[in-house]
Design a protein around this motif. Sequence first.
Motif, PDB file in Angstrom:
ATOM      1  N   ARG A 280      -1.006   4.174  12.179  1.00 19.03           N
ATOM      2  CA  ARG A 280      -1.768   4.515  10.992  1.00 19.03           C
ATOM      3  C   ARG A 280      -2.000   3.254  10.181  1.00 19.03           C
ATOM      4  O   ARG A 280      -1.366   2.232  10.426  1.00 19.03           O
ATOM      5  N   PRO A 281      -2.896   3.286   9.212  1.00 20.39           N
ATOM      6  CA  PRO A 281      -3.186   2.077   8.445  1.00 20.39           C
ATOM      7  C   PRO A 281      -1.956   1.567   7.706  1.00 20.39           C
ATOM      8  O   PRO A 281      -1.202   2.353   7.140  1.00 20.39           O
ATOM      9  N   ALA A 282      -1.767   0.260   7.741  1.00 19.40           N
ATOM     10  CA  ALA A 282      -0.751  -0.355   6.882  1.00 19.40           C
ATOM     11  C   ALA A 282      -1.346  -0.490   5.484  1.00 19.40           C
ATOM     12  O   ALA A 282      -2.546  -0.339   5.283  1.00 19.40           O
ATOM     13  N   PHE A 283      -0.497  -0.816   4.520  1.00 17.33           N
ATOM     14  CA  PHE A 283      -1.000  -0.834   3.143  1.00 17.33           C
ATOM     15  C   PHE A 283      -1.968  -1.981   2.899  1.00 17.33           C
ATOM     16  O   PHE A 283      -2.720  -1.972   1.952  1.00 17.33           O
ATOM     17  N   ALA A 351      11.078   2.887   1.948  1.00 20.83           N
ATOM     18  CA  ALA A 351       9.915   2.023   2.176  1.00 20.83           C
ATOM     19  C   ALA A 351       8.911   2.704   3.100  1.00 20.83           C
ATOM     20  O   ALA A 351       7.694   2.635   2.880  1.00 20.83           O
ATOM     21  N   SER A 352       9.411   3.370   4.133  1.00 20.56           N
ATOM     22  CA  SER A 352       8.529   4.071   5.067  1.00 20.56           C
ATOM     23  C   SER A 352       7.851   5.272   4.409  1.00 20.56           C
ATOM     24  O   SER A 352       6.674   5.546   4.648  1.00 20.56           O
ATOM     25  N   LEU A 353       8.592   5.982   3.563  1.00 19.65           N
ATOM     26  CA  LEU A 353       8.012   7.126   2.854  1.00 19.65           C
ATOM     27  C   LEU A 353       6.940   6.665   1.869  1.00 19.65           C
ATOM     28  O   LEU A 353       5.911   7.322   1.698  1.00 19.65           O
ATOM     29  N   LEU A 354       7.163   5.541   1.212  1.00 17.95           N
ATOM     30  CA  LEU A 354       6.156   5.008   0.290  1.00 17.95           C
ATOM     31  C   LEU A 354       4.869   4.665   1.038  1.00 17.95           C
ATOM     32  O   LEU A 354       3.768   4.840   0.512  1.00 17.95           O
ATOM     33  N   GLN A 355       5.029   4.204   2.261  1.00 16.40           N
ATOM     34  CA  GLN A 355       3.847   3.838   3.042  1.00 16.40           C
ATOM     35  C   GLN A 355       3.016   5.063   3.412  1.00 16.40           C
ATOM     36  O   GLN A 355       1.808   4.952   3.609  1.00 16.40           O
ATOM     37  N   SER A 356       3.649   6.225   3.479  1.00 16.81           N
ATOM     38  CA  SER A 356       2.886   7.443   3.757  1.00 16.81           C
ATOM     39  C   SER A 356       1.963   7.798   2.596  1.00 16.81           C
ATOM     40  O   SER A 356       0.992   8.531   2.759  1.00 16.81           O
ATOM     41  N   MET A 397       4.069  -2.602  -1.430  1.00 14.38           N
ATOM     42  CA  MET A 397       3.260  -1.426  -1.107  1.00 14.38           C
ATOM     43  C   MET A 397       2.838  -0.678  -2.367  1.00 14.38           C
ATOM     44  O   MET A 397       1.706  -0.225  -2.477  1.00 14.38           O
ATOM     45  N   ILE A 398       3.758  -0.520  -3.310  1.00 13.57           N
ATOM     46  CA  ILE A 398       3.416   0.176  -4.552  1.00 13.57           C
ATOM     47  C   ILE A 398       2.284  -0.547  -5.271  1.00 13.57           C
ATOM     48  O   ILE A 398       1.346   0.079  -5.780  1.00 13.57           O
ATOM     49  N   LEU A 399       2.338  -1.868  -5.306  1.00 12.16           N
ATOM     50  CA  LEU A 399       1.333  -2.642  -6.025  1.00 12.16           C
ATOM     51  C   LEU A 399      -0.009  -2.679  -5.314  1.00 12.16           C
ATOM     52  O   LEU A 399      -1.061  -2.719  -5.961  1.00 12.16           O
ATOM     53  N   LEU A 422       3.159   5.617  -9.302  1.00 12.15           N
ATOM     54  CA  LEU A 422       4.273   4.758  -8.905  1.00 12.15           C
ATOM     55  C   LEU A 422       4.244   3.436  -9.661  1.00 12.15           C
ATOM     56  O   LEU A 422       5.286   2.924 -10.083  1.00 12.15           O
ATOM     57  N   ILE A 423       3.044   2.858  -9.824  1.00 18.13           N
ATOM     58  CA  ILE A 423       2.935   1.599 -10.570  1.00 18.13           C
ATOM     59  C   ILE A 423       3.334   1.815 -12.022  1.00 18.13           C
ATOM     60  O   ILE A 423       4.060   0.993 -12.611  1.00 18.13           O
TER      61      ILE A 423
END
Length: 741
Positions: A280-283, A351-356, A397-399, A422-423
């Motif tokens: 899937r797409p990375a951030f 970190a993985s969940l944030l990427q979802s 990722m958040i940013l 999140l930001i």
Amino acid sequence: MFWKFDLHTTSHIDTLLEKEDVTLREVMDEDDVLQECKAQNHKLVEFLLRPQCMEDLVTFITQEPSSDVEEKIKYKYPNISCELLTSDVSQINDRLGEDEKLLMKLYGFLQNEPPLNPLLASFFSKVLSILIGRKPEQIVDFLRKQEDFVDLMIKHIGTSAIMDLLLRMLTCIEPQQLRQDVLKWLNEEKVIQRLVDMVQPSQDEDRHSNASQSLCEIIRLSRDQMFQVQGCSEPDPLLATLEKQETVEQLLSNIFDNEKNESAIVSVIQILLTLFETRRPAFEGHMECPPGMSHSSFSVNHSILEAVRPRLKDFHQLILEPPKKNVMKTTWGVLDPPVGNTRLNVVRLVASLLQSNTHNINTELINLNTMGVILDMYFKYIWNNFLHIQVEICTAMILAMPCAPTDFQPNTEQEHARESILIKHLFQKCQFIQRIIDAWSSNEKEQAEGGRRRGYMGHLTRIANSIVHNCDKGPNGPQIQQLISELPVEDREKWETFICGQLTDTNKRNTVDLVSNHIDITDVFIFTSLPLCPTAFSDYQMQQMTSNFIEQFVLILHDWTSRCKEKIQQFEDAGSDEEDIWDDKDVTFAPESQRRPSSGSTDSEESTDSEEEDVKRDPFEASNHSTDDRMEVDTDCDGWLETSVASPLSTSSKDCESAKVEEETVCCEQRSITETVINGSMKETVSLTVDAKTETAVFKRFAKHLHTKTATYVCKESILNVMTGTYTSEYIHVHLHHYTS
């Protein structure tokens, strides 16, 4: 002639096999038995195919050797038996794969009680794996008839060789339809559910690890197979079972509804991380879906996220109260408690969940203040870089990632102004900016008092740079700017001072300058390196790479200066009959050890002169020397950028009064020396040209990045007036396309 002689040597095995009472052990004692078998020696193969020999070979690899056998030869015959049975001789494969009696004897090894002998298990697994690859229909049919096969495989999953055998069945069976039948069979036997049951505190660590690894490999192999087999309409039943919500819920129940066990917790997290590894797409960007695949295959299955979301509070609690760990004493102090494998893997999961980038997940993490607790760990454990890199990934990722579909807040200017919750949480609740500034100031204070630089400072620098970058160019730039502007005046001023001062200074120190024009007239020239790839080498390496150039050419320039003065003296004395030192002569370049006797290093392996001789020796000598010691004169200018300064800065030379002097001047108008050095991926050519007519010394440096189609050429040209010391320097940067072979 050589063909008059029969050079064929009869194998000793052939002679041995002519005996009527020869035994299998006698044959296996021969050193070349394996080579002869792989070469398909007819007599040897016929001997091995005897029913008793085949039975004995299988017995060797399935029965424990007698305890009274000497240890060094205890597994000699089992090892040789395994090699013979897996030598890929078609006759042996046919006999073993088609004889059900032999297969039952082989299969009987699985019926032993655990733990299995790991060495014999490896022999058994290797033989059966070869048969699966060579005789798939027969072996699959045989195994399906054994009602306890899956039970026995799960029972012995703690033995790595048995785990390998299970995975072999998923990868080495052809054709595709047969493989699909095997997957359906294993799924009907509930192999996934049985492996999941192995990952719980009541089982040992070997079962945790191997069951987890098996499930992870099933996920990866199934997804890879979906890409390799185009047009496959049937989904993988094992993968579908693994991605079901109830399967994931059972995994989580195993670790949270029982006592805390680090091995089980880490194993379950590894499975979850693998489930999140879908293509899937990375951030940073997006990846297109391959032809024939739906986009749903490139995103995390919704059922997995739904199973994990209610358990986020349990993972959060693991960060606060991990399984009990003993106090760890390190050279930097006492860790009580240490970070531990559990908390580190929980942060990886976050970190993985944030990427979802799922709204419900993000909201739950905010409500729990999980990022705040993770940041607390970051600043507490200053030497754990495994933790630091995961926190950096989380913040990056958040940013940088776009807002989740439902992450928006009403705004007076727009009906729905999209904002990342999140930001907002990171900057307001977690006080992200303030904590960075405080940590930086605290580190500088400790260093000023003689302390060491904290281990997280490199990551903190990148985190701060990420904020600056995303504030200016990121998709959430306006929101970040707004949040920074809403900071208290004192904090905002500190941040602006920080990014313009300390952060900028740190970035400069971390970046190797492309050019430098620092000049010390006392030493004539001091140059820094010209790397075209600044991050390829450390500062220390670049200093070492360029130190030779610096010292060599300081000596060169001084030497040329003195020679120019001598030449000018000759111009003034037209009646002198002395030999012209500028006459055509080969210029040689002294070895490094002869120029710098005190440096302790040398560029020439042939130099054996004493230190005293090195000091006295002139760095430039007349010809009469081997060409190995001569400086390389590079006359090939292909691919290199040449420049010159339009107007030389020098005083006018004195007019020559005689034709003889004029002729001499023409001969020695320009004398140049060029040296080319290749170090790593950079080629640098440095040349020194002295123009006796204008009394100027011209120093040029050319740098080129090797092995790339697009090269950057950087030229530095410096001119020094020999008489007055007047100096100018000019840099030219040109990007050219240069195709190298």
